[in-house]
Design a protein around this motif. Structure first.
Motif, PDB file in Angstrom:
ATOM      1  N   PRO A 378       0.820  -1.226   0.000  1.00 24.49           N
ATOM      2  CA  PRO A 378       0.000   0.000   0.000  1.00 24.49           C
ATOM      3  C   PRO A 378       0.845   1.263   0.000  1.00 24.49           C
ATOM      4  O   PRO A 378       0.428   2.294  -0.510  1.00 24.49           O
ATOM      5  CB  PRO A 378      -0.810  -0.130   1.297  1.00 24.49           C
ATOM      6  N   GLU A 379       2.050   1.180   0.605  1.00 22.71           N
ATOM      7  CA  GLU A 379       2.942   2.343   0.598  1.00 22.71           C
ATOM      8  C   GLU A 379       3.357   2.718  -0.813  1.00 22.71           C
ATOM      9  O   GLU A 379       3.765   3.858  -1.066  1.00 22.71           O
ATOM     10  CB  GLU A 379       4.203   2.072   1.438  1.00 22.71           C
ATOM     11  N   GLN A 380       3.258   1.757  -1.756  1.00 25.32           N
ATOM     12  CA  GLN A 380       3.574   2.045  -3.152  1.00 25.32           C
ATOM     13  C   GLN A 380       2.367   2.575  -3.912  1.00 25.32           C
ATOM     14  O   GLN A 380       2.450   3.598  -4.590  1.00 25.32           O
ATOM     15  CB  GLN A 380       4.077   0.773  -3.860  1.00 25.32           C
ATOM     16  N   PHE A 381       1.219   1.871  -3.792  1.00 26.25           N
ATOM     17  CA  PHE A 381       0.123   2.223  -4.692  1.00 26.25           C
ATOM     18  C   PHE A 381      -0.839   3.267  -4.130  1.00 26.25           C
ATOM     19  O   PHE A 381      -1.484   3.987  -4.907  1.00 26.25           O
ATOM     20  CB  PHE A 381      -0.645   0.976  -5.143  1.00 26.25           C
ATOM     21  N   ILE A 382      -0.921   3.428  -2.817  1.00 22.01           N
ATOM     22  CA  ILE A 382      -1.829   4.443  -2.274  1.00 22.01           C
ATOM     23  C   ILE A 382      -1.380   5.862  -2.653  1.00 22.01           C
ATOM     24  O   ILE A 382      -2.196   6.674  -3.115  1.00 22.01           O
ATOM     25  CB  ILE A 382      -1.973   4.309  -0.748  1.00 22.01           C
ATOM     26  N   PRO A 383      -0.076   6.221  -2.484  1.00 25.54           N
ATOM     27  CA  PRO A 383       0.338   7.568  -2.934  1.00 25.54           C
ATOM     28  C   PRO A 383       0.081   7.786  -4.420  1.00 25.54           C
ATOM     29  O   PRO A 383      -0.310   8.891  -4.828  1.00 25.54           O
ATOM     30  CB  PRO A 383       1.842   7.587  -2.615  1.00 25.54           C
TER      31      PRO A 383
END
Length: 588
Positions: A378-383
């Motif tokens: 999620p740290e990759q795709f949420i931003p």
């Protein structure tokens, strides 16, 4: 490393209109191309009717019926060669240069450049040549008249040539000259087995200068920079104004990257001596690329890196910058497809009473598994989802799914806990956020006390009054409100007094070191829990992973814990087993 938003800033600030497309295939045959990225200049040029997701076949005639976008795109993928065409668009009444090229991953990059001015210069020069022919025909009748006209024509040609290759404000060479000269330099440097480099930089805080002191002051600053750069010019160093507040220094016949860095830092010192800060990027031929457009693009990437590291500095391009950009572009493309295919999943992490270990409820967490990349953090795709605003439809899906789960558990297990749903600041600022939320809640038919909205301090950045108003409306509905990651940002105790919160989550960065002897985190965490508890708020300690941390949390009288010690995020089916164990209920 550069973020995707920064690479997009590069493409959004260049004057060429750029789109990136991927092939659409049927039975391994390319049938069309789908646009996955459109930069700001392209949207402006095409009056914003071309957007992500649009097919070539649906818009080509809106620009020109004379150009076959599809065949050119297929050809560039097949041959890996750049294809160029120049045509007149009757729809926009301008001359356009179209360039299509294949980039890694079989993406097609299409750029449109308005070359009307160049065509006008070409037409003017052609017209003058016609006049020259007419004057020549009059040679027999009037030699003196011919000499006079030839002189006038020569002067006019010189003026046109100067205007074509110089910036009108600073008198430096312009972008057209730089493009031509770099191609010449590539040819000469290759033949001589030499190197050359460029420094592309812009003026730090130029927007603030224009906003506070006016554009006239900004123009004077640009002319001052040009004067300083002219002092640096030599047989091997040439200054150009690239556009806006961007300049390029071209370094001919350099030995290595270190020499380019040394010259660039000299320019930085000269400008700093006059109180002017700059951020710049360096690229080297042939080390970084053998193509003009790549050298400029890579220098711009390095410039963004310099800005990221505090501005007023210069940085060299390295290949990891491009790799990261392409990697993020790949994830962004896959994310759009995953949205369409509904490949996202909701996991739920349980929350427990710190002392009795009775189940309080769950936090809904978004998860994404891709067949090529595996589990994507999620740290990759949420931003990325926030940058592209995909987080808005994605957040709608999360809320709808979580509400359906609550209703199902109310029916099957007499569920009396909560499910906490994270809301992105991008979602929260949408004008219709509250209206859509209340409609979803009403349609779901849940007991509203079983829903908790979880926000971060990011929602407080722009408009605190509007934020408080929205949160009050949510709280009036009986929905809980939780503030996540407390202590890691810019929030203050004042916000805790103003916001209608029910729960405050203590960030795991405090909990991770809470068991250290005489640790600062332990003292700070105890103080926060004590103060917040007196305000009547529930406290949740995140990231509790071992017994030592749990003991300290219990000692500080923190009410609720969440972490791997008692429960990892899990699919809904596993949560239901936990509900049966904790509530003594069985599914119907």
């Amino acid at each position: 490393m550069l973020e995707l938003s920064e690479y997009k800033t590069i493409l959004d600030t260049i004057p060429a209109a750029v789109i990136i497309a991927v092939p659409v295939k049927q039975d391994e045959k390319i049938t069309d191309f789908s646009i996955v990225y459109v930069n700001e200049c392209f949207r402006n040029l095409t009056k914003n009717f071309i957007k992500e997701g649009v097919l070539f076949s649906s818009f080509k005639e809106k620009i020109s019926q004379d150009i076959n976008w599809f065949d050119m795109a297929v050809e560039t993928i097949k041959t890996k060669k750049t294809i160029e065409e120049t045509f007149y668009s009757h729809n926009f009444s301008i001359w356009i240069q179209l360039v299509e090229k294949c980039v890694p991953g079989d993406y097609v990059a299409v750029s449109l450049t308005n070359v009307s001015q160049a065509k006008e210069y070409e037409s003017a020069l052609s017209e003058q040549n016609k006049k020259l022919e007419e004057v020549t025909s009059q040679l027999k009748s009037s030699r003196l008249n011919l000499d006079s006209q030839l002189k006038n024509i020569q002067q006019l040609n010189e003026q046109l040539l100067f205007a074509a290759y110089h910036d009108s404000l600073t008198d430096l060479y312009n972008r057209s000259w730089l493009s031509t000269m770099m191609k010449v330099q590539i040819k000469e440097t290759t033949e001589k087995n030499e190197k050359f480099g460029i420094l592309l930089f812009d003026i730090d805080n130029m927007k603030d200068i224009n906003d506070s002191r006016g554009h006239n002051a900004g123009d004077e600053l640009l002319k001052q920079v040009a004067t300083i750069l002219k002092l640096m010019e030599s047989k091997t160093v040439t200054a150009t104004r690239f556009g806006g507040d961007e300049f390029v220094l071209l370094y001919k016949n350099i030995k290595d990257r270190d020499e380019a860095i040394e010259i660039s830092k000299k320019a930085l010192r000269f400008l700093n001596a006059e109180g002017i800060g700059i951020s710049g990027g360096i690229s080297i031929f042939p080390d970084d690329s053998k193509k003009t457009e790549d050298l400029l693009k890579f220098a711009d990437m390095a410039k963004i890196e310099a800005k990221k590291n505090g501005k007023n500095n210069v940085a060299c391009f390295h290949s990891l910058m491009q790799e990261k950009f392409l990697s993020k572009l790949n994830i962004e493309t896959k994310m759009s497809k995953a949205m369409a295919s509904r490949n996202f999943q909701l996991y739920y992490q349980p929350q427990f009473d710190a002392k009795t270990k009775e189940l309080r409820g769950f936090e809904a967490l978004l998860r994404w598994y891709d067949s090529d990349l595996g589990w994507i953090s999620p740290e990759q795709f949420i931003p990325l989802a926030e940058e592209t605003h995909l987080v808005v439809p994605l957040g709608d899906w999360v809320m709808t799914t979580a509400l359906a789960t609550i209703k199902e558990w109310e029916m099957k297990f007499s569920f009396n806990g909560i499910i906490s749903v994270n809301i992105s600041p991008v979602q929260f600022v949408q004008e219709d956020f509250i209206e859509k939320l209340f409609k979803k809640i009403e349609k779901s038919g849940i007991d509203k006390k079983h829903l908790e909205i979880e926000i971060t301090e990011g929602v407080l950045i722009d408009n605190v009054e509007d934020t408080i108003s929205k949160l009050n409306k949510i709280r009036e509905q009986g929905v809980g409100l939780s503030l996540d990651d407390f202590g890691t940002g810019y929030s203050s105790l004042r916000y805790l007094q103003l916001l209608p919160l029910t729960t405050l989550k203590i960030d795991k960065s405090f909990v991770s070191n809470i068991a250290e002897k005489d640790g600062f985190e332990a003292k700070l965490t105890e103080s926060i829990i004590s103060l917040v508890s007196k305000m009547g708020l529930n406290t949740i300690a995140e990231g509790v992973e071992n017994e030592e941390q749990l003991k300290m949390i219990q000692k500080f009288n923190c009410r609720t814990i969440q972490g791997f010690l008692l429960g990892k995020p899990m699919p809904k089916e596993q949560c239901e087993k936990l509900l049966v164990e904790n509530l003594g209920k069985t599914s119907s």
